[in-house]
Design a protein around this motif. Structure first.
Motif, mmCIF file in Angstrom:
data_model
loop_
_atom_site.group_PDB
_atom_site.id
_atom_site.type_symbol
_atom_site.label_atom_id
_atom_site.label_comp_id
_atom_site.label_asym_id
_atom_site.label_seq_id
_atom_site.Cartn_x
_atom_site.Cartn_y
_atom_site.Cartn_z
ATOM 1 N N SER A 86 0.801 -1.138 0.051
ATOM 2 C CA SER A 86 0.000 0.154 -0.037
ATOM 3 C C SER A 86 0.975 1.038 0.102
ATOM 4 C CB SER A 86 -0.779 -0.164 1.098
ATOM 5 O OG SER A 86 -1.996 -1.235 1.199
ATOM 6 N N GLN A 89 -11.905 2.775 -4.412
ATOM 7 C CA GLN A 89 -11.932 1.512 -3.444
ATOM 8 C C GLN A 89 -11.492 0.088 -3.974
ATOM 9 O OE1 GLN A 89 -15.757 1.817 -1.686
ATOM 10 N NE2 GLN A 89 -15.430 3.740 -0.573
ATOM 11 N N ALA A 90 -12.424 0.057 -5.309
ATOM 12 C CA ALA A 90 -12.289 -1.203 -5.854
ATOM 13 C C ALA A 90 -10.849 -1.471 -6.275
ATOM 14 C CB ALA A 90 -13.244 -1.365 -7.033
ATOM 15 N N SER A 91 -10.269 -0.336 -6.701
ATOM 16 C CA SER A 91 -8.775 -0.183 -7.403
ATOM 17 C C SER A 91 -7.734 -0.540 -6.151
ATOM 18 C CB SER A 91 -8.512 1.266 -7.985
ATOM 19 O OG SER A 91 -9.455 1.261 -9.002
ATOM 20 N N LEU A 120 -8.439 -2.483 -3.617
ATOM 21 C CA LEU A 120 -8.589 -3.703 -3.330
ATOM 22 C C LEU A 120 -7.996 -4.625 -4.438
ATOM 23 C CD1 LEU A 120 -12.323 -3.745 -1.977
ATOM 24 C CD2 LEU A 120 -10.050 -3.899 -0.758
ATOM 25 N N VAL A 121 -8.219 -4.281 -5.585
ATOM 26 C CA VAL A 121 -7.328 -5.222 -6.678
ATOM 27 C C VAL A 121 -5.778 -4.788 -6.584
ATOM 28 C CG1 VAL A 121 -7.211 -5.002 -9.240
ATOM 29 C CG2 VAL A 121 -9.309 -4.656 -8.526
ATOM 30 N N TRP A 122 -5.249 -3.618 -6.373
ATOM 31 C CA TRP A 122 -3.995 -3.444 -6.095
ATOM 32 C C TRP A 122 -3.404 -4.603 -5.103
ATOM 33 C CZ3 TRP A 122 0.287 -1.355 -8.051
ATOM 34 C CH2 TRP A 122 1.436 -1.225 -7.368
ATOM 35 N N ASN A 123 -4.206 -4.652 -3.895
ATOM 36 C CA ASN A 123 -3.737 -5.419 -2.957
ATOM 37 C C ASN A 123 -4.017 -7.088 -3.242
ATOM 38 O OD1 ASN A 123 -2.341 -4.180 -0.464
ATOM 39 N ND2 ASN A 123 -4.386 -2.660 -0.715
ATOM 40 N N GLY A 124 -4.783 -7.261 -4.227
ATOM 41 C CA GLY A 124 -5.077 -8.567 -4.366
ATOM 42 C C GLY A 124 -3.845 -8.942 -5.388
ATOM 43 N N VAL A 125 -3.495 -8.089 -6.268
ATOM 44 C CA VAL A 125 -2.364 -8.538 -7.036
ATOM 45 C C VAL A 125 -1.053 -8.558 -6.207
ATOM 46 C CG1 VAL A 125 -0.739 -7.632 -8.572
ATOM 47 C CG2 VAL A 125 -3.245 -7.114 -9.073
#
Length: 470
Positions: free
Chosen positions: A109, A444-446, A448-453
């Motif tokens: 993050s 918010q979605a971006s 979460l996607v960033w941390n999923g990656v």
């Protein structure tokens, strides 16, 4: 499963291997200047327009709310930085207190935060630089001053790329040299804001404050997913207050970290909050918010609107000169966080090597290339909003670290103690969570996607290579 939460034993700067030991050249005046330089910048020189567009004159409340939440987080940072005087900021504190997988999420993050902050400031600097050149009769081609997403037309923000290259080059020269130049430019910035207040204040008109909160006090969704209202503006203006966390990354280069880090963090926050409130009040009172809310150089535009074109040119020039202090603070912080992650095995170890001047030149240059691409191709409000998401995550983690250590090791030596910790730290956590919910849904979605990656990278690459595992 237990290995996901393994803790890192923190080595202080003097305990690092000689080839990874950075020179201790900074004192508390350098740190205060670094903090003020990092905090006072795009938030007041550029994002005040974005905030006013979302909250109207009530942007003053947005500044106050964001500042209060950041103040709680800053007090938590001061305690952790003096307890663990090592580079890495929230990533390092999380690794030592909360465990490896949490530290990875926080570090990932922080990569998002610092990269996008540098990019945002570079784009903001570009707006003032282009305005200054226009005042001199020099106009750059339209395609060279903005990213391709504006109007759907091709473009690349060359001024933003240029200033990132200049600041990265300065950082590779040495920390002491960078700190001295930063201090000088911070003084230029403060004098510039004082000049704006002195010239614009006589034009203050209370009528410009009505209606005070045209979009309400909460966080209301509008067109394009943008959230309006006082809290919607606070969620993006929050960007304007952080920068003190960059101070904590200087722990290994500070002469007396147990004393100087707390002075730098808290001192810079107090000074900057006062500056912000004064400048914001004068700005929204001098000209109706609708006039400057869409401008990339709102303060200069306000001065032109009140018939002070000459002073506007001076402010634009000073902003173009002084905004790089924000770049310097955050690019400095990001390179140090990357350095620590490389030491820990999460990034290629070769990036942790220092130059003959004792600076992490390799990681600084890699970072500069990365953020240059973002700055060249992305509009201001998109990257500022997403940067906030990464910061909110880091602030929550640091406040949680304070609470965990107060419970786990209440007798530990704390050179600085957060006052009313069981009130301040929860307020920081709850405030950050609420601001996160006030961000655009796409942000918010971006995030979460960033941390999923990021978690995929951790399990595929980082977990097995972590030096703690060895």
């Amino acid at each position: 499963m237990a290995s996901l939460f393994r803790k890192k034993i923190i080595l202080h700067g003097d305990d690092q291997p000689v080839e990874q030991r950075m020179a201790r050249t900074l004192s508390w005046p350098h740190l205060v200047a670094l903090g003020v330089g990092a905090i006072v910048g795009t938030g007041i020189l550029t994002l005040i327009g974005v905030g006013a567009d979302r909250a109207g004159p009530a942007v003053l409340l947005s500044f106050a709310i964001a500042g209060a939440i950041c103040a709680c987080a800053a007090l938590c940072y001061a305690e952790m930085a003096t307890m663990i005087p090592a580079s890495g900021s929230a990533y390092t504190y999380s690794y030592a207190v909360l465990g490896e997988v949490i530290a990875w999420v926080v570090g990932w993050s922080l990569i998002l935060e610092y990269s996008l902050v540098v990019s945002t400031v570079a784009v903001g600097w570009s707006g003032y630089a282009v305005g200054f050149l226009h005042g001199l009769g020099i106009d750059l081609p339209g395609w060279a001053t903005h990213g391709p997403s504006i109007g759907g037309a091709f473009g690349i923000n060359l001024p933003a790329v240029f200033i990132i290259a200049v600041v990265a080059g300065l950082l590779t020269l040495g920390t002491r040299e960078s700190a001295r130049i930063n201090t000088l430019l911070v003084l230029v910035k403060i004098v510039t804001l004082a000049l704006f207040v002195a010239v614009a204040l006589p034009h203050f008109d209370p009528a410009n404050l009505h209606p005070f909160a045209p979009y309400g006090y909460g966080s209301v969704a509008g067109d394009g997913g943008v959230k309006y209202g006082v809290m919607g503006a606070a969620a993006i203006i929050f960007f304007a207050f952080y920068g003190f966390d960059a101070i904590s990354t200087a722990a290994e280069e500070t002469r007396n970290p147990e004393r100087d880090l707390a002075i730098g963090i808290i001192g810079s926050m107090v000074a900057c909050t006062a500056i912000y409130m004064i400048v914001a009040a004068v700005a929204v009172g001098a000209v109706h918010f609708s006039v400057f809310s869409k401008s990339s150089e709102p303060l200069a535009l306000i001065l032109r609107q009140v018939g002070q074109g000459g002073v506007a040119t001076i402010v634009a020039a000073a902003a173009a000169i002084a905004l790089p202090t924000v770049l310097l603070g955050f690019l400095y912080g990001q390179s140090r966080i990357f350095l620590v992650m490389a030491r820990d095995g999460f990034l290629p170890p070769a990036l942790a090597r220092l130059s003959t001047r004792g600076t992490p030149a390799r990681i600084t240059l890699v970072t500069a290339v990365f953020v240059s691409v973002i700055a060249a191709l992305t509009p201001l409000d998109v990257i500022a909003s997403l940067a906030n998401a990464g910061t909110l995550c880091a602030f929550v983690a640091v406040a949680a670290c304070v609470l965990v250590l107060r419970r786990r090791d209440p007798a530990a030596r704390r050179p600085f103690r957060t006052p009313l910790a069981w009130l301040v730290a929860p307020l920081a956590i709850l405030g950050c969570v609420y601001l996160f919910t006030s961000l655009q849904v796409v942000t918010q979605a971006s995030f979460l996607v960033w941390n999923g990656v990021g978690l995929a990278v951790y399990f595929a690459y980082g977990r097995a290579r972590a030096t703690v595992a060895q």
